[in-house]
Design an enzyme around this catalytic site. Structure first.
Site, PDB file in Angstrom:
ATOM      1  N   LYS A  47      -3.034   5.092  -0.285  1.00  6.09           N
ATOM      2  CA  LYS A  47      -2.634   4.357   0.927  1.00  6.09           C
ATOM      3  C   LYS A  47      -1.658   5.202   1.736  1.00  6.09           C
ATOM      4  CE  LYS A  47      -3.594  -0.053  -1.222  1.00  6.09           C
ATOM      5  NZ  LYS A  47      -3.153  -1.163  -2.066  1.00  6.09           N
ATOM      6  N   GLN A  91       2.170  -3.848  -4.066  1.00  7.27           N
ATOM      7  CA  GLN A  91       0.997  -3.514  -4.885  1.00  7.27           C
ATOM      8  C   GLN A  91       0.900  -4.487  -6.066  1.00  7.27           C
ATOM      9  OE1 GLN A  91      -1.335  -1.057  -4.162  1.00  7.27           O
ATOM     10  NE2 GLN A  91      -2.466  -1.914  -5.874  1.00  7.27           N
ATOM     11  N   ASP A 114      -1.729  -7.412   3.939  1.00  4.34           N
ATOM     12  CA  ASP A 114      -2.739  -7.743   2.919  1.00  4.34           C
ATOM     13  C   ASP A 114      -3.417  -9.077   3.241  1.00  4.34           C
ATOM     14  OD1 ASP A 114      -3.435  -5.989   0.922  1.00  4.34           O
ATOM     15  OD2 ASP A 114      -1.757  -6.488  -0.396  1.00  4.34           O
TER      16      ASP A 114
END
Ligand code: NDP
Length: 278
Positions: A47, A91, A114
């Site tokens: 990422k 994460q 997200d």
């Protein structure tokens, strides 16, 4: 035909890079990694690299495995207030002593790239989406790229997680498809898949969907990523037999995976634009 996720993701990243080049301030993404799980560390590194490639400002924040819930929430709050940061990603999975749901809810919904915050989940449910979960949104981009009109199509989503299956079903419904969502208790899964014009599988069981379950000409999207004993990756669909039946099919690797990260960048740009317009 194969849906080349790598290529579609590359085009998406290049389009994002062109837009970023014209901006005065760089969009900023912060990724928090708790602990040192090797798979999570690879995802976070990928990422970070993708951010650099498109010209984003990026912060990779490593926190120790024994961080307290309060300290993690304080870090999220710091990033909520940081003007350089447009997107915050924690994460997952988090170590078991931490409450992931509370951490997600602490992220400013306008920085929740997200798309997991209940406010963004609710907006997707109401078909008024803002920040949409990356993997399902990436799948929608793939379907748009191959030019399929989902209106009235029978779509079967196998898997009902908050991260993939549920938002995937909602995306397809928002596109006016007729959607069946399956989970581990679904009876006679094969007969449901045999009816499907579009099958999206996100379970995490290698090759569980057999080629002879696929309707002739169906579109098959395999989200699953399973590491086999020999170290290679396989999807949830038995690709070798399914490709003979499908009109379009995604490979693993090189299918949905690259789209997820490219879509995270797209979401960060969306969050940036929304903040700048305020
Ligand atoms: P989860 O384990 O959270 O969810 C799995 C889902 O599959 C559950 O809803 C479960 O049902 C359902 N399921 C389990 N067994 C069956 C079965 N026999 N028949 C039908 N449904 C079943 O997984 P995730 O959604 O997080 O991930 C799924 C897969 O996708 C994994 O391989 C993961 O690695 C991959 N993935 C890939 C991404 C990418 O970018 N390509 C991104 C995210 C995930 P129940 O609800 O009843 O438990």
């Amino acid at each position: 035909m194969i849906i080349d996720g790598k290529e579609i993701a590359k085009k998406l990243r290049s389009s994002i890079a062109k837009q970023v080049a014209k901006l005065d301030r760089k969009p900023g993404l912060a990724v928090i990694l708790v602990g040192d799980d090797p798979a999570s560390a690879v995802y976070v590194r990928n990422k970070d690299n993708a951010c650099k490639e498109v010209g984003f400002y990026s912060e990779k924040i490593n926190k120790p495995l024994d961080i307290t819930q309060a300290a993690l929430l304080a870090e999220v709050e710091r990033l909520n207030k940081d003007d350089k940061i447009d997107g915050i990603l924690v994460q997952l999975p988090l170590p078991s002593h931490l409450d992931a749901n509370q951490v997600i809810e602490a992220i400013n919904p306008n920085k929740d790239v997200d798309g997991f915050h209940s406010e963004n989940v609710g907006k997707l449910m109401q078909n008024k989406p803002h920040l949409r979960p990356c993997t399902p949104k990436g799948v929608m981009t793939m379907l748009a790229t191959i030019g399929v009109d989902l209106t009235s199509k029978n779509c079967v989503v196998v898997g009902a997680s908050n991260i993939v299956g549920r938002p995937m079903a909602m995306e397809l419904l928002n596109a006016r498809a007729t959607v069946t969502i399956c989970n581990s208790k679904t009876q006679d899964l094969s007969s449901k898949i045999k009816q499907a014009d579009v099958v999206v599988v996100a379970v995490g069981k290698s090759k569980m969907i057999k080629g002879d379950w696929i309707k002739d000409g169906a579109i098959v999207i395999d989200v699953g990523i399973n590491r086999l004993d020999d170290g290679s990756l396989s999807g949830d669909v038995d690709f070798d037999t399914a490709q003979d039946k499908a009109s379009w099919i995604t490979p693993v690797p090189g299918g949905v995976g690259p789209m997820t990260i490219a879509t995270l960048l797209e979401n960060t740009l969306t969050a940036y634009t929304a903040r700048e317009e305020k």
